[in-house]
Design a protein around this motif. Structure first.
Motif, short mmCIF file in Angstrom:
data_model
loop_
_atom_site.label_atom_id
_atom_site.label_comp_id
_atom_site.label_asym_id
_atom_site.label_seq_id
_atom_site.Cartn_x
_atom_site.Cartn_y
_atom_site.Cartn_z
N PRO A 188 -14.61 -4.48 -24.23
CA PRO A 188 -15.80 -3.57 -23.96
C PRO A 188 -15.28 -2.34 -23.28
CG PRO A 188 -15.28 -5.35 -22.58
CD PRO A 188 -14.61 -5.77 -23.79
N ALA A 189 -14.13 -2.16 -22.40
CA ALA A 189 -13.65 -0.94 -21.88
C ALA A 189 -13.46 0.28 -23.05
CB ALA A 189 -12.09 -1.12 -21.10
N MET A 190 -12.73 -0.25 -23.80
CA MET A 190 -12.30 0.84 -25.13
C MET A 190 -13.51 1.12 -25.74
SD MET A 190 -9.35 1.91 -25.11
CE MET A 190 -9.18 2.51 -27.04
N LYS A 191 -14.43 0.25 -26.10
CA LYS A 191 -15.61 0.51 -26.60
C LYS A 191 -16.42 1.60 -26.10
CE LYS A 191 -19.78 -1.88 -28.43
NZ LYS A 191 -20.64 -3.06 -28.78
N LEU A 192 -16.46 1.49 -24.68
CA LEU A 192 -17.09 2.55 -23.86
C LEU A 192 -16.66 3.76 -23.77
CD1 LEU A 192 -18.92 1.69 -20.60
CD2 LEU A 192 -17.41 3.60 -20.56
N ILE A 193 -15.30 3.63 -23.67
CA ILE A 193 -14.52 5.06 -23.82
C ILE A 193 -14.71 5.89 -25.01
CG2 ILE A 193 -11.93 6.09 -23.96
CD1 ILE A 193 -11.16 3.83 -21.83
N LEU A 194 -14.65 4.82 -26.12
CA LEU A 194 -14.93 5.61 -27.31
C LEU A 194 -16.05 6.18 -27.75
CD1 LEU A 194 -12.73 3.31 -29.71
CD2 LEU A 194 -11.88 5.49 -28.60
N ASN A 195 -17.11 5.78 -26.80
CA ASN A 195 -18.55 6.02 -26.78
C ASN A 195 -19.11 6.89 -25.88
OD1 ASN A 195 -19.65 4.92 -29.81
ND2 ASN A 195 -18.48 3.28 -28.72
N TYR A 196 -18.13 7.47 -24.99
CA TYR A 196 -18.68 8.03 -23.55
C TYR A 196 -19.16 9.43 -23.93
CZ TYR A 196 -18.03 10.31 -19.14
OH TYR A 196 -18.37 11.02 -17.94
N VAL A 197 -20.22 9.44 -23.42
CA VAL A 197 -21.05 10.89 -23.18
C VAL A 197 -21.07 11.12 -21.72
CG1 VAL A 197 -22.85 11.98 -23.83
CG2 VAL A 197 -22.13 10.20 -25.52
N PRO A 198 -20.44 12.31 -21.31
CA PRO A 198 -20.83 12.63 -19.92
C PRO A 198 -22.35 12.87 -19.57
CG PRO A 198 -19.23 13.93 -21.11
CD PRO A 198 -19.87 13.14 -22.14
N LYS A 199 -22.55 12.29 -18.20
CA LYS A 199 -23.94 12.47 -17.71
C LYS A 199 -23.87 13.15 -16.37
CE LYS A 199 -25.13 7.67 -19.33
NZ LYS A 199 -25.67 6.48 -18.91
N PRO A 200 -24.99 13.99 -16.08
CA PRO A 200 -25.02 14.67 -14.79
C PRO A 200 -24.95 13.93 -13.66
CG PRO A 200 -27.03 15.05 -16.36
CD PRO A 200 -26.42 13.87 -16.94
N ASP A 201 -24.52 14.27 -12.56
CA ASP A 201 -24.36 13.62 -11.34
C ASP A 201 -25.70 13.16 -10.98
OD1 ASP A 201 -22.29 13.18 -8.86
OD2 ASP A 201 -24.29 13.54 -8.25
N ILE A 202 -25.66 11.97 -10.32
CA ILE A 202 -27.07 11.33 -9.88
C ILE A 202 -27.60 12.29 -9.08
CG2 ILE A 202 -25.69 10.00 -7.94
CD1 ILE A 202 -29.07 9.14 -10.04
N THR A 203 -27.12 12.85 -8.09
CA THR A 203 -27.74 13.66 -6.95
C THR A 203 -28.20 15.08 -7.55
OG1 THR A 203 -25.47 14.80 -6.35
CG2 THR A 203 -26.22 13.00 -5.11
N ASP A 204 -27.58 15.46 -8.84
CA ASP A 204 -28.43 16.48 -9.45
C ASP A 204 -29.66 16.16 -10.12
OD1 ASP A 204 -26.11 18.50 -8.80
OD2 ASP A 204 -25.04 17.82 -10.77
N LEU A 205 -29.77 14.88 -10.69
CA LEU A 205 -30.88 14.35 -11.06
C LEU A 205 -32.02 14.01 -9.99
CD1 LEU A 205 -29.41 11.90 -13.60
CD2 LEU A 205 -30.17 13.92 -14.19
N LEU A 206 -31.66 13.73 -8.90
CA LEU A 206 -32.50 13.62 -7.84
C LEU A 206 -33.03 14.83 -7.38
CD1 LEU A 206 -30.71 10.76 -5.72
CD2 LEU A 206 -32.43 10.37 -7.27
N MET A 207 -32.25 15.87 -7.16
CA MET A 207 -32.66 17.28 -6.74
C MET A 207 -33.71 17.82 -7.84
SD MET A 207 -32.27 18.87 -4.25
CE MET A 207 -33.25 20.57 -3.85
N GLN A 208 -33.42 17.63 -9.22
CA GLN A 208 -34.35 17.89 -10.08
C GLN A 208 -35.89 17.38 -9.96
OE1 GLN A 208 -33.03 17.25 -14.03
NE2 GLN A 208 -31.15 18.29 -13.87
N ALA A 209 -35.83 16.07 -9.53
CA ALA A 209 -37.18 15.30 -9.30
C ALA A 209 -37.68 15.82 -8.16
CB ALA A 209 -36.74 13.95 -9.30
#
Length: 558
Positions: free
Chosen positions: A429-450
């Protein structure tokens, strides 16, 4: 001065004394034998205090000596196995992964038996992953009882024997203790070190199998008794297909100190680094040259260094790999550079993790490491005069990171733990996640948007959802949430700041600083009563918080 850590030091551990236990019946000790064990015990206690860098960093001297006196008093009524286990328990009180009785699990000199089954603590429980063919009915089953104890009861009884820096080593070594008859007998899980009933759940039914212990070398490809690499003896039945074509990369060559493979379809370079040591035919430095020459000559979109099996060695040897990463902007980018860590990542491997964290843009994937970031190491050996038991004790303190860092491990940025079905189906599962990894915004940036859209309820739901996602299990948001709260204060948005600080307190209820910040927000918003209440909690959690004490005095004087 050499920084060769104790994992790379060969230690002969247990000497088979004449105080043997046979057929499950305890041979009564003579008075002279009792005195020899007592002499060994007190010699060990004296030498540990003299030679350890800081023996009492997690316990008091009195707690240690009380445990020694207690065992001393009980020796005349104990078996050899119970004495050895008692010694191991005392040494494990130090809570130092390099300080312990070595060879309790694999030492050929001690003469302990083992049950011919392989256990592992997966995400979903303790499972039998392999066994001698006569116990095929257990393979693939989740262990629910050993003898007349539940799995949870059995784990609770043996985990105090594990010498460790943190809980990850307990997860790694407990399965081995649970397949050691003498240990099970000594802690009271079974009545004698003989045949024991293991009860497993197979699909919707329970299976009970009486397992007979065997003598001889235990299945292991790990010289240092730090755990297992899904080891088994030839002829054992494994729950998974062990054909090389089906085997995931991380299970293919655990005995190979270092190797790499290019996954052309995903343009990923996978490097497995299993021991911080030179091979007879290649040094780590020469291996690093090969790795980064390949990186320069090929399209590489992801670079993965797998440290899951790495229990350490000579940490001076890490430098070429580290520098190769730093000097390669092609791979040293967030979202392109990954390190897989876990319950065996220890000692000199932890040194590499520390350096990767300090100097690169790595993302850690997997489980927490088995070492503290700053740790005691370089174990010297104390040989007990009569039994010849060897006790390793740390003689040095290695401080790679800020001295104020007291966390017990390096946590993964992305938490991934293998489940029993993953092992069975040859899925990583570790390699599976790495091979499908897509960066996400930082949680605090998402909170600030809301929050900017005045959607406070949405922000609260978003944060709580983030904290409950399994992959975020070890993500530390305390500092980021604290910074977000003060950003809102500067914007005079006190109500929103209070809610952010309240979420931080909810997640980190033992943090004095989190309560201090919440108290300040209440004070600035004119709520004196709640400000006082939270400053008091902050001060209770940290009596040295002078700013909280000062603010309390000012508020109470008003």
């Amino acid at each position: 001065m050499s920084r060769i850590l104790s994992v790379s030091v060969s230690i002969v551990v247990f000497f088979v004394t004449a105080f043997a236990q046979t057929g499950g019946k305890v041979a009564r000790l003579s008075q002279s034998e009792v005195e020899k064990w007592r002499e060994d015990l007190h010699y060990m206690a004296q030498e540990m205090a003299k030679r350890h860098k800081n023996l009492f960093h997690t316990m008091t001297r009195e707690e240690f000596m009380s445990a020694v006196r207690n065992l001393d008093r009980r020796i005349p009524n104990l078996s050899r196995d119970e004495i050895i286990v008692g010694v191991a328990r005392i040494v494990a009180m130090v809570h130092d992964g390099h300080t312990g009785v070595r060879g309790l699990l694999y030492g050929s000199h001690i003469g302990f038996q083992y049950y011919p089954i392989g256990l592992y603590l997966f995400q979903d429980g303790l499972f039998v992953y392999a066994a001698d063919p006569q116990y095929a009915g257990l393979v693939g089953g989740r262990v629910i009882a050993i003898g007349n104890h539940t799995t949870e009861q059995a784990i609770a009884k043996v985990k105090s024997l594990v010498f460790r820096d943190n809980e990850m080593t307990i997860k790694e070594r407990v399965p081995l203790l649970l397949t050691t008859p003498e240990v099970l007998h000594a802690v009271g899980i079974i009545d004698k070190a003989g045949t024991t009933t293991f009860v497993v759940k197979q699909r919707d039914k329970q299976v009970r199998v009486d397992v007979k212990p065997v003598k001889g070398p235990r299945p292991s490809n790990d010289n240092w008794a730090l755990g297992q690499r899904f080891s088994r003896l030839p002829g054992w039945i494994d729950v998974r297909d062990t054909a090389l074509a089906a085997t995931p990369l991380w299970l293919r060559q655990p005995d190979n100190y270092f190797w790499f493979k290019y996954l052309e379809g995903s343009r990923t370079l996978y490097v497995q680094y299993n021991d911080v040591a030179n091979k007879a035919d290649e040094t780590v430095a020469d291996f690093a040259k090969r790795v980064f020459a390949f990186v320069d000559a090929h399209p590489v979109d992801r670079f993965v260094i797998d440290l899951r099996w790495n229990t350490g060695g000579n940490n001076y040897l890490n430098k070429p790999l580290l520098l190769g990463i730093i000097k390669s902007p092609k791979i040293d980018q967030r979202g392109k550079l990954f390190a897989i860590i876990g319950r065996r990542t220890f000692s000199a491997a932890q040194n590499l993790v520390n350096d990767l964290q300090k100097y690169t843009n790595v993302l850690f994937v997997g489980e927490p490491t088995a070492s503290n970031p700053n740790f005691y190491g370089d174990a010297a050996t104390i040989v007990l005069p009569n039994s010849a038991i060897n006790v390793g004790v740390s003689t040095l303190w290695w401080q790679d990171l800020d001295p104020r860092i007291t966390r017990s491990w390096t946590a993964p940025d992305i938490a991934v733990e293998i489940a029993s079905e993953d092992y069975k189906s040859n899925n990583d599962p570790a390699m599976k996640l790495i091979l499908n990894y897509v960066p996400k915004p930082d949680i605090t940036d998402l909170l600030m948007q809301a929050l900017s859209a005045d959607q406070l309820a949405d922000a609260i739901r978003l944060y709580r959802s983030f904290k409950t996602e399994r992959i975020n299990a070890y993500v530390d948001t305390e500092a980021r949430m604290n910074n977000l709260g003060y950003r809102l204060i500067r914007m005079k948005r006190f109500e929103q700041a209070i809610e952010i600080f309240r979420l931080n307190v909810e997640s980190y209820p033992e943090s004095s600083n989190a309560y201090d910040s919440l108290a300040e927000a209440y004070m600035l918003n004119g709520n004196k009563e709640l400000a006082i209440k939270n400053y008091e909690i902050s001060l209770r959690l940290n009596s040295r918080n002078s700013s909280a004490a000062e603010m309390l005095r000012k508020l109470e004087a008003r």
